[in-house]
Structure formats: structure tokens, C-alpha cells
Enzyme design. Structure first.
Site, short mmCIF file in Angstrom:
data_model
loop_
_atom_site.label_atom_id
_atom_site.label_comp_id
_atom_site.label_asym_id
_atom_site.label_seq_id
_atom_site.Cartn_x
_atom_site.Cartn_y
_atom_site.Cartn_z
CE LYS A 49 -3.41 0.08 2.90
NZ LYS A 49 -4.61 0.56 2.21
N GLY A 77 -16.82 -17.04 4.41
CA GLY A 77 -18.08 -16.35 4.13
C GLY A 77 -18.58 -16.51 2.72
CB SER A 78 -17.80 -14.90 -0.41
OG SER A 78 -16.40 -14.90 -0.38
NE ARG A 108 -8.74 -7.16 -10.11
CZ ARG A 108 -9.00 -8.01 -9.13
NH1 ARG A 108 -9.46 -7.57 -7.97
NH2 ARG A 108 -8.81 -9.30 -9.31
CD1 TRP A 114 -11.07 -0.28 2.44
CD2 TRP A 114 -12.25 -2.16 2.42
NE1 TRP A 114 -10.18 -1.34 2.52
CE2 TRP A 114 -10.88 -2.49 2.51
CE3 TRP A 114 -13.20 -3.20 2.39
CZ2 TRP A 114 -10.42 -3.82 2.57
CZ3 TRP A 114 -12.73 -4.52 2.45
CH2 TRP A 114 -11.36 -4.83 2.53
CG HIS A 127 -11.79 -12.95 7.88
ND1 HIS A 127 -10.81 -13.90 7.79
CD2 HIS A 127 -11.74 -12.26 6.72
CE1 HIS A 127 -10.21 -13.78 6.61
NE2 HIS A 127 -10.76 -12.80 5.96
CG HIS A 175 -4.97 -14.14 -2.67
ND1 HIS A 175 -5.93 -13.19 -2.92
CD2 HIS A 175 -4.68 -14.04 -1.37
CE1 HIS A 175 -6.20 -12.54 -1.81
NE2 HIS A 175 -5.46 -13.04 -0.84
N1 GLN Z 1 -16.75 -12.56 4.48
C1 GLN Z 1 -16.00 -12.02 3.41
C2 GLN Z 1 -15.88 -13.04 2.29
O1 GLN Z 1 -15.79 -14.18 2.56
C3 GLN Z 1 -14.62 -11.60 3.84
C4 GLN Z 1 -13.85 -10.92 2.74
C5 GLN Z 1 -12.54 -10.30 3.17
O2 GLN Z 1 -12.07 -10.53 4.25
N2 GLN Z 1 -11.94 -9.50 2.34
O3 GLN Z 1 -15.86 -12.72 1.14
ZN ZN Z 2 -10.32 -11.91 4.15
#
Ligand code: GLN
Ligand code: ZN
Length: 764
Positions: free
Chosen positions: A121, A441-442, A524, A570, A650, A703
Site C-alpha cells: 500500500k 463467508g463467500s 483494479r 473503505w 476475520h 488467491h
Molecule cells: N466474508 C468475506 C468473504 O468471505 C470476507 C472478505 C474479506 O475478508 N476480504 O468474502
Molecule cells: Zn479476508
């Protein structure tokens, strides 16, 4: 007469033209010449956009990143890309992304893919630069082609050009010595390249060069302070004038140093360092230019121009021609043009200014200073009306929210009992095995999800149809998770396109632009929502989705929320109250959601704070203050629940050492973090600190398309168990899975669940 200038212009294009051009080229759908032509076209447009300023930046355009551009100008290429014999632009993309472009790989056999440069960053912004790499043997080899070309283009358009370069000390400071050698030992060598560059500018009849040294607003070791003196004394005979630019903060203990360097002008960020201007004026040598960044280059609010003139007028009187004005920093961190926002609520729009409007403000201030306020009386009156309207708008001020904020006391952030007691109660209810498995989560955002969302947006799918489509996706992820044998399930976040925007859209006090894109890295971009007013939650935001998901399974379903600090960090936020106040407001709103989830029978709630670390101030001396309100905001959000409700948080980054005490203070029952690439070393911070609660160290690098093997996961977790007692460990991926394919996720999670079983069997 006051001089106007700009430090840098957003390069991505008002309609993200550069993003799309880059992606076409990388996919092999356009030629290199087409991409180069697009670059030239954007530069030309942006210089035209900046007409009316006395000096415009040249060299601020970059195809990927301005720091990487500087590395190429200095000829500082990592050894692994030297010897590439294709087009330099392709080599540039190889450093940026590990490869050039499909179709441009003429040299695949001899110089194929390489490891991409590390990205990190840019100070406290959300922009990421490519980290320069050094070794003790680094040699510099000046390549002026990019700057010379752009200077020619600018001149052909009649632009009064001011080349922009990253200064030598900041450049070294930003880089990484791959062999742990002393970067400052390279100073004499790098200075030779910089001197040659300035000599080029002199030959090209450049009058002013902007030399960016933002590290001057950070705490510097004596060796780095001394490097400034050595570097700039090395510039003394040159034939061009240097404007040394600092931004993003105050100079503080570096103020004398900055004022004493032998340059011809100094730029101060007057948004962050207004208080230092008087002292700087006093200390600057008598002929030096003082450039003040009087317009906020990082935020999207209209400037109160009359208030700015109140302090600028005496300064102009005092300094005369020596006063320059500009935005506080490069406008790289701003969207381009408010005029494109036709759909934005007219009232809110009247309070905003994007890059083009900010430059109009600079020009207006200059006219008022040079010719008197009466010359621009109408414009000033319109500005004052907008500023006053915003200040008094009932949409900004919500007395109920202010009253709730005044009632906050420490108890609000405390759980009923300490972790050990809660953990026992939660264990009795949740009945989880050792090494419980979960995800972050996602689940994959499939083509069907994106299609349904876009149909819904254009009205081709109605509310019921959309809800149906999302429920189908939720059902799919629940079924998949049950088949995989995961222990704590998630609904998959199908209904969210973005973890901040999704909540912003449902909270009062937020607005959204359509084209407010800001470059994050390379191609991005992010579109930060605009937090403009007191925040409140008109109704529950996630309860329906989560209870639906819970109804499909007997396993515990995690409620999934984004935390207040991440939402704040953000977003574009208010400039009329401290960040901490906006954060507390968000905390109260998300707290209501947590309590509603609990009331609806949800037993586990995860509150993501992915951006907590990136909000840390540039100066360590200010960390404590930030962490205090950030942690308190999280505690207010999370800790109103009963002992029996398990709170997860998280964070996906890998540096915890310096903030571990604050992380522990958040008192989440479980924290999941990104660790798979750091080989669990990251857990040392938690071990040394004796982190008391439960931890899920990521074992799947999301990733990467690679599938982690069961053995690898077992090994990682065994390493984790050497540091953290096994009964407090969870097994989970590094982060959410939305960018992956189901075809990758299923085998990876199969291995993860199998690894957890193996680990359990080893416990007996
Ligand atoms: N709960 C979000 C996901 O799973 C967390 C994303 C993140 O930490 N950037 O997408
Ligand atoms: Zn994350």
C-alpha cells in the site's frame, strides 16, 4: 501573483478506459500499439482537462504504477527480468504481473513468466505500488525515454509542463533489499542517476521539476534524515528548479529538515498540516516558493472556499509570487468527474467535487487571491450556499443518532463474562469437534449470480425473482457444505457484490456514485461509497438471508457482517466530524444487526474487519489513539450478545506483531486470519502474546488456483499446534472464496475436511 498547479491526475480515465484497454491487451485482444495510443490519448485528454492551471504534471501517467515507472526510469529492474529482449512495455508488465500479454509472448521460450513484483500500500491510501527491489549490487541505468516522450507530447499541446518524479530518498525507502543489505548504501549510485535525469530536464529546458518525498511525513531514523541532506546537497548545481513535495501528513520533527534542504520550493499538505504553515513560512529561505495544498486531494467534498481564502489571503500578502496553490496531494485517489453522476441525488451532488471540480476550486482560489474576491463573487456565493446547505441538512444531521452516540458507555462493549466461561457455554450448544472446520463467508460468485444481479438492476427481474435466484444459490452452497462435512456453515454471500457497498446501500447516511472509481492497483479499481450523514439502520439487513440458510440445515449457520472499522476505511467519509464519530455511528447500526441475528436464533456471528490494520495512521505516535476507538467500535458492535452466542472476526493480512494486544482486546471468541503463505510463522505473534481465545489460521491460499493437499494442510496445522493449544484451533481458508470456481473450491475443501479428521484422530 499566485501560481496554480496540480501534483497528479487520475490516470485510469473517467470511464475506466485505461482499465479496459489494459485488460484487452493482456488478453491478447488488442495490440501493443493500440494500448500505447490509448495511453497517449488519455494523457492528452487529461492535460486538456487541466487547462487553466499555470503548471501541469507530466510523467504522472503510468500504465500500471508510478513507482514501477520510476524503477524503469532508473533502470532498476529485478535480475529475473533482465535480458528480456521484447518490447520494454511487456517487460514492465512482467514485473507488475509476472507476465506480459497473451499473444505478446513472442519470447515465451526464452523469457517466459516470472515472479511478479511484490505489491504494497502507498502510505495510508488504498493505492498499491510495486515495491522496488534492491541488492548490495544494484546498479542504476537511466532510461529517460518515457519522460522525454511525455514531455514532448505535453509541449506539443502547449502545456506548461512540470515533470513529476519520486524523490531518491522516498524511492529507496519504499523498496526492499532482497539480500537484507543496507539500502542507504545505494544512495551515491542512485544520486548519479537522478543527477543525470535532472541534467536531461535542463537540456530539455524544463523550468520546474516536482520531486515527491512523502516519507518526510513519517517518523524517520537519523540515518534516513541524514540521507535527505546528502541527497539534496548532491543536487546543488543543476539548472532546473526543484519543488519538493510532501503530502498525507505533517512534517513535525522533520520540518526543519525539509525547510533546510537546498531546493527551490516546498509543497505542504495544508489539509493535514495547516498548523505548520506559519512555521514553514518562517523557516523557508527568502526566495523559496511555498506551495500549499489547500484543496483536499483525497476526499470528495466541496471546499469551503471562503474559509480557505480567510487564511490564504494573509499568506498571499506575505509571500506574493512565492505562493503556489494546489490540491493537497495527487488527485490519483479521486474519481474524475462529478458531471457524469447524473443519477446521484441532486442535493448530495451539490455538496461534492471530484478531480475536475477540485481543479476548478484551485483556479477560483487563485483568481480571488490575484484579483480579489469580488471578481468571483457569484462562484463564491454559490460555494458558500452549498457548504451551508450541507452543514444544515436534515439528511446529514439525525438527532436520534447523535443522542444514541452520547449514551455510549464502556459497558456497551463488554461481554457478559470472560472468554473461558463463554467458551464452555458455547461448546455445550454448538457441540463442535476438535479442529472445527468453517469457511470465511463467500462462495464462488458464479455467472448465474452475476446475471441475476444485472437483470435485477435493469428491471428485467423483479424482487421476487431475484430473491428466488439468490435463495437457490444459498441452497446450493448449504448442500455443498453439508456434503463436504464442514462444521460451521455460511450462506455464501451470493446477494452481495461487495462487502461494504452491500451494507452501505441499506444504511441511511450513505450515497453511491456510478462512476466514482479510484485505482487500487494496475487495472483494479474500487468505487468507495460516500458516507455523508449520521448513520442509522432503517431495518434488518441480513436476517432474512441467514435465517433462510439456517432453515436448510441443522449445522450452525454463521451470520455474516462487515465490521464498522472496515466499512469506514473503505468509504469516502465525512470531513465535518472525526473519523471516530462516524465509526461509532456505524458500530451502533451494525450492533443492532448482530442483536437481531441473535434474536432470530443465529448462534454464531462473524464480523469481518479486513481493513482494520490499513487504517493505522502514518505516524506510530498516533496508532494508540486510532486503535483505541477502532477496537472500542468493534466491541460495541459485537459484544452486546449473550455468552452463548459465538462471535467470530476475520482479518486477511499477515502482520499482527505490532497490534496483537488490540486484536486481543476486541475479545472475539474466534479470529480467522490469513496464514497459509507465511507458513504459520505469523502465529508467533499470537503465541508470544499468549493470545487467549480461539484462532483459525488460514490453510488454503485463496488467491491461487492451486488446490492444497491434505498432507500440506495437516502439516500447516501441526505447525500451528506447536504454537497454539490444539483445542483452540479452527481449520479454515485464508479468506472468502468468491473469486474462485466451484471446481477448485470443492476439492480444496474436501482436503481441508479430511485434514481436520486426521488431526482429530491424532489427538486421541
Ligand atoms: N466474508 C468475506 C468473504 O468471505 C470476507 C472478505 C474479506 O475478508 N476480504 O468474502
Ligand atoms: Zn479476508
Amino acid at each position: 501573483m499566485v501560481t496554480t498547479h496540480n501534483l497528479g491526475f487520475p490516470r485510469i480515465g473517467a470511464k475506466r478506459e485505461l482499465k479496459f484497454g489494459l485488460e484487452r491487451y493482456w488478453k491478447g485482444e488488442s495490440t501493443r500499439d493500440e494500448l500505447k495510443a490509448l495511453g497517449a490519448q488519455l494523457r492528452e485528454r487529461h492535460w486538456n482537462d487541466q487547462r487553466g492551471l499555470d503548471l501541469s504534471p507530466v510523467g504522472d501517467f503510468a500504465f500500471y504504477d508510478q513507482v514501477l515507472d520510476m524503477s524503469f526510469t532508473l533502470g532498476n529492474l529485478p535480475a529475473r527480468v533482465q535480458g528480456f529482449h521484447g518490447d520494454p512495455l511487456d517487460n514492465y508488465f512482467r514485473v507488475a504481473r509476472g507476465r506480459s500479454a497473451t499473444g505478446a509472448e513472442e519470447h515465451a521460450a526464452c523469457c517466459g513468466g516470472v515472479a511478479a513484483g511484490e505489491m504494497t500500500k502507498w502510505f495510508d491510501t488504498n493505492y498499491h505500488y510495486i515495491v522496488p527491489e534492491f541488492t548490495a549490487d544494484t546498479q542504476f541505468n537511466l532510461d529517460t525515454s518515457r519522460l522525454v516522450e511525455q514531455l514532448r507530447e505535453a509541449r506539443a499541446l502547449g502545456v506548461r509542463a512540470k515533470p513529476v518524479i519520486v524523490g531518491p530518498v522516498t524511492y529507496l525507502w519504499l523498496g526492499k533489499a532482497k539480500d537484507d543489505s543496507d539500502k542507504l548504501a545505494l544512495l551515491p549510485r542512485i544520486m548519479a542517476a537522478y543527477r543525470a535525469l535532472l541534467d536531461y530536464f535542463r537540456v530539455m529546458d524544463v523550468e520546474w521539476v516536482q520531486i515527491d518525498e512523502p516519507v518526510l511525513v513519517t517518523e524517520l531514523d537519523p540515518a534516513w534524515r541524514e540521507a535527505f541532506v546528502r541527497a539534496y546537497e548532491g543536487f546543488e548545481v543543476r539548472g532546473v528548479k526543484l519543488l519538493l513535495t510532501t503530502y498525507f501528513g505533517q512534517l513535525q520533527e522533520n520540518l526543519d529538515l525539509a525547510c533546510g534542504l537546498p531546493v527551490d520550493g516546498l509543497h505542504i499538505d495544508a489539509i493535514n498540516a495547516r498548523d505548520e504553515i506559519a512555521l514553514v513560512t518562517e523557516k523557508l529561505p527568502a526566495q523559496s516558493v511555498l506551495s500549499v495544498g489547500a484543496i483536499n486531494g483525497r476526499n470528495i467534498w466541496k471546499t469551503d472556499l471562503n474559509a480557505a481564502l480567510d487564511w490564504l489571503e494573509p499568506l498571499a500578502k506575505q509571500l506574493g509570487d512565492r505562493l503556489w496553490i494546489a490540491p493537497s496531494c495527487s488527485l490519483l485517489h479521486m474519481p474524475v468527474d462529478l458531471a457524469s453522476e447524473e443519477k446521484l441525488d441532486a442535493e448530495i451532488r451539490s455538496w461534492l467535487a471530484f478531480a475536475l471540480q477540485k481543479l476548478d476550486e484551485v483556479k477560483l482560489l487563485a483568481t480571488a487571491l490575484n484579483e480579489g474576491r469580488s471578481k468571483v463573487a457569484d462562484a463564491l456565493a454559490a460555494n458558500a450556499a452549498a457548504v451551508t446547505a450541507r452543514r444544515n441538512s436534515p439528511r446529514v444531521n439525525n438527532p436520534a443518532v447523535k443522542a444514541a452516540l452520547a449514551r455510549i458507555d464502556a459497558k456497551l462493549g463488554n461481554r457478559q463474562h470472560a472468554y473461558a466461561e463463554r467458551a464452555a457455554k458455547q461448546a455445550a450448544i454448538l457441540e463442535l469437534p476438535a479442529y472445527p472446520t468453517t469457511t470465511i463467508g463467500s462462495f464462488p460468485q458464479t455467472a448465474e449470480i452475476r446475471h441475476a444481479r444485472s437483470q435485477f438492476k435493469i428491471g428485467a427481474l423483479d424482487q421476487a425473482g431475484y430473491q428466488d435466484a439468490m435463495r437457490k444459490e444459498i441452497e446450493r452452497s448449504v448442500r455443498e457444505q453439508e456434503a463436504l462435512g464442514l462444521d460451521v456453515l455460511v450462506h455464501g454471500e451470493a446477494e452481495r457484490n461487495d462487502m461494504v457497498e452491500y451494507f452501505g446501500e441499506q444504511l441511511d447516511g450513505y450515497a453511491f456514485s456510478r462512476f466514482g472509481w479510484v485505482q487500487s492497483y494496475g487495472s483494479r479499481c474500487v468505487k468507495p461509497p460516500i458516507l455523508f450523514g449520521d448513520i442509522s439502520r432503517p431495518k434488518a439487513m441480513t436476517v432474512e438471508w441467514i435465517t433462510y440458510a439456517q432453515s436448510l440445515t441443522n449445522k450452525p449457520m454463521k451470520g455474516m457482517l462487515t465490521g464498522p472499522v472496515t466499512i469506514l476505511n473503505w468509504s469516502f467519509v465525512r470531513d465535518d466530524q472525526p473519523r471516530s464519530v462516524s465509526c461509532y455511528q456505524l458500530a451502533l447500526a451494525i450492533r443492532e444487526e448482530v442483536l437481531d441475528l441473535e434474536k432470530a436464533g443465529v448462534r454464531v456471528v462473524q464480523i469481518d474487519e479486513a481493513a482494520l490494520r490499513e487504517g493505522l495512521p502514518l505516524r506510530r505516535a498516533q496508532w494508540g489513539e486510532y486503535l483505541r476507538w477502532a477496537v472500542e467500535s468493534f466491541r460495541i458492535t459485537a459484544n452486546g450478545v449473550r455468552d452463548e452466542t459465538q462471535i467470530h472476526t476475520h482479518m486477511c493480512y499477515s502482520e499482527f506483531n505490532d497490534i496483537i494486544a488490540s486484536i486481543a482486546d476486541m475479545d472475539a471468541d474466534v479470529i480467522t486470519i490469513e496464514t497459509s503463505r507465511s507458513d504459520m510463522e505469523l502465529l508467533d505473534a499470537f503465541d508470544n502474546f499468549r493470545y487467549p481465545n480461539e484462532i483459525g489460521p488460514g490453510v488454503y491460499d485463496i488467491h491461487s488456483p492451486n488446490i492444497p493437499t491434505e498432507e500440506h494442510i495437516v502439516q500447516l496445522m501441526q505447525k500451528a499446534a506447536e504454537r497454539i493449544p490444539a483445542r483452540r484451533l479452527w481449520v479454515n481458508p485464508d479468506c472468502g472464496l468468491k473469486t474462485r470456481q466451484w471446481a477448485e473450491v470443492v476439492p480444496a475443501l474436501t482436503n481441508m475436511v479430511a485434514a481436520a479428521k486426521t488431526l482429530r484422530s491424532q489427538l486421541q
